[in-house]
Design an enzyme around this catalytic site. Structure first.
Site, short mmCIF file in Angstrom:
data_model
loop_
_atom_site.label_atom_id
_atom_site.label_comp_id
_atom_site.label_asym_id
_atom_site.label_seq_id
_atom_site.Cartn_x
_atom_site.Cartn_y
_atom_site.Cartn_z
N ASN A 8 0.89 -1.16 0.00
CA ASN A 8 0.00 0.00 0.00
C ASN A 8 0.92 1.21 0.00
OD1 ASN A 8 -1.60 2.20 0.62
ND2 ASN A 8 -2.79 1.14 2.17
N ALA A 10 0.44 4.22 0.31
CA ALA A 10 0.12 5.26 1.28
C ALA A 10 0.71 4.96 2.66
CB ALA A 10 -1.40 5.42 1.39
N CYS A 11 1.26 3.78 2.85
CA CYS A 11 1.77 3.34 4.15
C CYS A 11 3.29 3.48 4.20
CB CYS A 11 1.37 1.89 4.38
SG CYS A 11 2.10 1.13 5.85
N SER A 12 3.79 4.19 5.20
CA SER A 12 5.24 4.39 5.32
C SER A 12 5.97 3.07 5.59
CB SER A 12 5.56 5.41 6.41
OG SER A 12 5.12 4.97 7.67
N ARG A 15 6.18 1.34 2.18
CA ARG A 15 7.19 2.00 1.33
C ARG A 15 8.60 1.69 1.83
NH1 ARG A 15 3.74 6.34 2.19
NH2 ARG A 15 5.38 7.41 3.39
#
Length: 115
Positions: A8, A10-12, A15
Site C-alpha cells: 500500500n 500510502a503506508c510508510s 514504502r
C-alpha cells in the site's frame, strides 16, 4: 530470489519495506492489495506462514474497525478473516513473501529476516 510484497503506497511501513527490498538489487512483484486483494484462502495462508493470528494481521486503526466492532475478543479467526476479505483495508501491511518465508514487515526492517 523471487519476492512478492502486498503493498500500500500510502503506508510508510510498506514504502520502507519496498525500499529495503529494492536496495538488495531485486525488483519484487508488487501487489496493490487494495486493488487486487488476496483471496480469503491466500490471506489465511499468508497469516499462518507469518506465524500470526488473524487478529495479529488485522489493522486495528480507523473508522471501519470501530464500525464493524472488530475489537470484540469473542470474534473468531474466521470472522476476522471474513472481515479482512470483505474489506482489504483492514489487512495490516506489508506482507512480504520470499523463498525464506513470509513476514508482516512492521517495522520495515523485519524484511531482512527473509531476504
Amino acid at each position: 530470489m523471487a519476492i512478492t510484497i502486498y503493498h500500500n503506497n500510502a503506508c510508510s511501513n510498506s514504502r520502507g519495506a519496498l525500499a529495503l527490498i529494492r536496495a538488495t538489487g531485486v525488483e519484487p512483484d508488487i501487489i496493490d492489495y487494495l486493488k487486487n486483494p488476496p483471496s480469503r484462502e491466500r490471506l489465511a495462508e499468508l497469516i499462518q506462514a507469518a506465524g500470526l493470528t488473524a487478529r495479529g494481521a488485522m489493522r486495528d486503526k480507523g473508522a471501519l474497525y470501530e464500525q464493524l466492532h472488530l475489537a470484540d475478543p469473542a470474534l473468531s479467526d474466521d470472522a476476522l478473516l471474513d472481515a479482512m476479505s470483505a474489506h482489504p483495508e483492514l489487512i495490516n501491511r506489508p506482507f512480504v513473501v520470499t523463498d525464506k518465508g513470509v513476514r508482516l514487515c512492521r517495522p520495515p526492517e523485519t524484511v531482512h529476516q527473509i531476504l
